[in-house]
Write an enzyme that holds these catalytic residues in place. Structure first.
Site, PDB file in Angstrom:
ATOM      1  N   GLU A   1      -4.600   7.807  -3.434  1.00  0.00           N
ATOM      2  CA  GLU A   1      -5.057   6.543  -2.856  1.00  0.00           C
ATOM      3  C   GLU A   1      -5.291   5.494  -3.935  1.00  0.00           C
ATOM      4  O   GLU A   1      -5.141   4.297  -3.696  1.00  0.00           O
ATOM      5  CB  GLU A   1      -6.327   6.785  -2.026  1.00  0.00           C
ATOM      6  CG  GLU A   1      -6.758   5.641  -1.130  1.00  0.00           C
ATOM      7  CD  GLU A   1      -5.792   5.359   0.028  1.00  0.00           C
ATOM      8  OE1 GLU A   1      -4.830   6.128   0.239  1.00  0.00           O
ATOM      9  OE2 GLU A   1      -6.001   4.348   0.721  1.00  0.00           O
TER      10      GLU A   1
ATOM     11  N   HIS B   1       1.844   4.494  -2.864  1.00  0.00           N
ATOM     12  CA  HIS B   1       1.966   5.948  -2.685  1.00  0.00           C
ATOM     13  C   HIS B   1       3.394   6.385  -3.030  1.00  0.00           C
ATOM     14  O   HIS B   1       3.610   7.434  -3.636  1.00  0.00           O
ATOM     15  CB  HIS B   1       1.699   6.328  -1.223  1.00  0.00           C
ATOM     16  CG  HIS B   1       0.259   6.258  -0.806  1.00  0.00           C
ATOM     17  ND1 HIS B   1      -0.731   6.968  -1.426  1.00  0.00           N
ATOM     18  CD2 HIS B   1      -0.356   5.573   0.203  1.00  0.00           C
ATOM     19  CE1 HIS B   1      -1.907   6.731  -0.823  1.00  0.00           C
ATOM     20  NE2 HIS B   1      -1.700   5.883   0.164  1.00  0.00           N
TER      21      HIS B   1
ATOM     22  N   HIS C   1       0.833  -1.199   0.000  1.00  0.00           N
ATOM     23  CA  HIS C   1       0.000   0.000   0.000  1.00  0.00           C
ATOM     24  C   HIS C   1       0.882   1.268   0.000  1.00  0.00           C
ATOM     25  O   HIS C   1       0.739   2.128  -0.870  1.00  0.00           O
ATOM     26  CB  HIS C   1      -0.924  -0.008   1.226  1.00  0.00           C
ATOM     27  CG  HIS C   1      -1.847   1.167   1.292  1.00  0.00           C
ATOM     28  ND1 HIS C   1      -3.165   1.106   0.896  1.00  0.00           N
ATOM     29  CD2 HIS C   1      -1.649   2.441   1.680  1.00  0.00           C
ATOM     30  CE1 HIS C   1      -3.727   2.288   1.039  1.00  0.00           C
ATOM     31  NE2 HIS C   1      -2.823   3.131   1.526  1.00  0.00           N
ATOM     32  N   GLU C   2       1.780   1.346   0.951  1.00  0.00           N
ATOM     33  CA  GLU C   2       2.603   2.557   1.069  1.00  0.00           C
ATOM     34  C   GLU C   2       3.569   2.685  -0.107  1.00  0.00           C
ATOM     35  O   GLU C   2       3.882   3.790  -0.553  1.00  0.00           O
ATOM     36  CB  GLU C   2       3.359   2.582   2.404  1.00  0.00           C
ATOM     37  CG  GLU C   2       2.464   2.522   3.652  1.00  0.00           C
ATOM     38  CD  GLU C   2       1.336   3.550   3.677  1.00  0.00           C
ATOM     39  OE1 GLU C   2       1.462   4.606   3.040  1.00  0.00           O
ATOM     40  OE2 GLU C   2       0.305   3.277   4.337  1.00  0.00           O
TER      41      GLU C   2
HETATM   42 ZN    ZN Z   1      -3.214   5.229   1.546  1.00  0.00          ZN
END
Ligand code: ZN
Length: 508
Positions: free
Chosen positions: A301, A275, A271-272
């Protein structure tokens, strides 16, 4: 006049370039302090850190709203020559400047104070399962946010909520979100019903202890595999995983490791890192101005969700990476990619948003969006919030919290007075499905490549269509240019029905 105008515009750009470079530098410094606060700062550093951050924020605000900047901005706009990047810079800077300038200083300070109070009281209220203790703080925050929205002014085609939403998702409106969310709920409800009626997939091989160091090493392998550049970023550990881009050359991501929950670190890192690769691939030639940024939280996101879910929870991905994981954890030898894939895609009706699966997740967001919208519209009093939460949770998710700590008190967002933020999570999910569907169409053999651990074709597509655009366009415009469609839940619907239909062995 015509002879002097270019010179004036040149002067104006000099003023603006200096101001933007300072704002970028001050933001980067404040993000580094925040990163340190969440990773390595000793506990007794907290008080000084609060002062340091407040001083930087104050300076940043002054720098952005200084009369000389306002005047230079107006002059540069009047002399605009149609250059696309310069026009985009002026648009973004006008947006940032006006939002900052419209907020009276005493309101900014009152909000900062109420946020600190809100978070402190929320922590106690959650620990003691005592909503009534938190209620007065939330009332104060809602009142201040209404005042803030009025200071910004209602944007065209909007209402008060939109003035706040605009801060996270420029251009988005409640009037756009409501019908899309209603449609989303209408097809999600029966899908969740059918999936959860089937037997739960076996995940017994994920029980037991998974060595923390070996988990850490695997997360580093994942970062490298998806194209997170170790010369332009680093990973550390924190209680709540997050990511921060100081600059395309310096992007910080964090993860967390639980020895008895090996999936936590894997999906936090993915997830990170999503980003993170976005931040690393922003247009670095604009690193000193406003274009070197994502246009919205929702689009940001979409990148974390795309790598975490569309890629990281797919069968091709686990065909590629399960052997690597089993190499570090012999307990997983003999588990097939299909079984592992099933285990990482369990769907259940649950109370807690951050632990929820990709199918039910958006129902948690709809719940919060409806309630905060009602509060901001003055149709729901804070005192009535817990009952409204529990009733609507029952209707949307089929579960009713027995305790407010697991219900209305579970998220930090409202304690920080963040109203208008939640919808960006669902926008991220919807955009991620639309973008991934387009990447599958555009890139031949995309999933076969993923199954061979080749993630560069996808990264390159995203780099070209999304990351390199920076803030030259609005989020929806970027998605439309990349895919041919703007905001819609139809690609997400197709994704969910295809994937979970295949997992269930029945049409959804
Ligand atoms: Zn996020």
């Amino acid at each position: 006049m015509s002879e002097t105008a270019p010179t004036h515009a040149g002067d104006a750009w000099e003023v603006l370039d200096r101001a933007m470079a300072d704002v970028r530098a001050l933001s980067g410094a404040s993000w580094l302090l925040q990163w340190d606060q969440e990773t390595y700062m000793p506990p007794r550093g907290a008080a000084a850190r609060g002062d340091q951050l407040a001083a930087i924020q104050g300076t940043l605000h002054e720098r952005l709203t200084a009369p000389a900047v306002a005047e230079a901005l107006a002059r540069a706009e009047a002399a605009a020559d149609g250059d696309p990047d310069r026009s985009a810079i002026l648009r973004a800077l006008r947006f940032d400047h006006d939002r900052a300038a419209r907020l009276p200083g005493d309101l900014v300070r009152a909000i900062a104070q109420a946020q600190t109070d809100g978070v402190e009281t929320w922590k106690e209220a959650r620990a003691g399962n005592d909503f009534r203790r938190f209620a007065p703080k939330l009332e104060r925050l809602v009142a201040l946010r209404r005042e803030q929205a009025d200071a910004y002014g209602v944007p065209p085609g909007g209402e008060r909520y939109d003035a706040l939403l605009e801060g996270y998702e420029p251009g988005m409106r409640v009037a756009r979100l409501e019908p899309i969310f209603a449609r989303l709920v209408s097809w999600l409800a029966p899908v969740v019903e059918r999936i959860t009626a089937a037997p739960r997939p076996d995940a017994s091989f994920l029980e037991g202890r998974f060595d923390a160091e070996a988990q850490w090493a695997f997360t580093l392998e994942l970062l490298e595999a998806i194209g997170f550049d170790g010369r332009s970023g680093r990973q550390d550990r924190s209680v709540h995983p997050f990511s921060l881009g100081l600059d395309p050359g310096d992007v910080r991501v964090t993860t967390r490791i639980f020895e008895r929950q090996p999936l936590s670190a894997i999906f936090s890192t993915l997830h990170e890192a999503g980003h993170g690769v976005y931040e690393q691939n922003l247009p670095a030639e604009h690193r000193r101005n406003v274009l070197c940024a994502a246009p919205s939280m929702g689009l940001h996101e979409s990148q974390s969700r795309l790598w975490e879910n569309l890629v990281g929870r797919s069968l091709p991905f686990w065909r590629a990476f399960l052997p690597r994981l089993a190499h570090r954890f012999p307990a997983l030898e003999g588990v097939s990619p299909e079984r592992f894939h099933r285990a990482v895609n369990r769907v259940e009706r649950s109370l807690v948003r951050v632990d929820s699966d990709e199918v039910t997740y958006n129902l948690h967001i709809v719940l919060r969006f409806e309630l905060e919208l009602a509060m901001l519209r003055g149709k729901l009093a804070v005192a009535g919030l817990p009952d409204a939460w529990n009733d609507r949770s029952q209707e949307l998710l089929g579960v009713r919290p027995a305790r407010d700590a697991e219900g209305v008190l579970q998220d930090i967002h409202w304690a920080q007075g963040e109203l208008g933020y939640f919808p960006t999570y669902t926008l991220g999910n919807l955009y991620s499905a639309t973008l991934f569907a387009a990447a599958r169409r555009d890139v031949d053999g995309l999933e076969e490549a993923i199954a061979r651990r080749e993630l560069a074709p996808l990264l390159n597509w995203l780099r070209q269509k999304v990351y390199r655009v920076g803030r030259r366009k609005d989020a929806e415009e970027i998605v439309r240019d990349a895919t041919g469609t703007g905001l819609t839940d139809r690609d997400f619907e197709a994704y969910v029905k295809e994937k979970y239909g295949a997992l269930a062995g029945a049409a959804l």
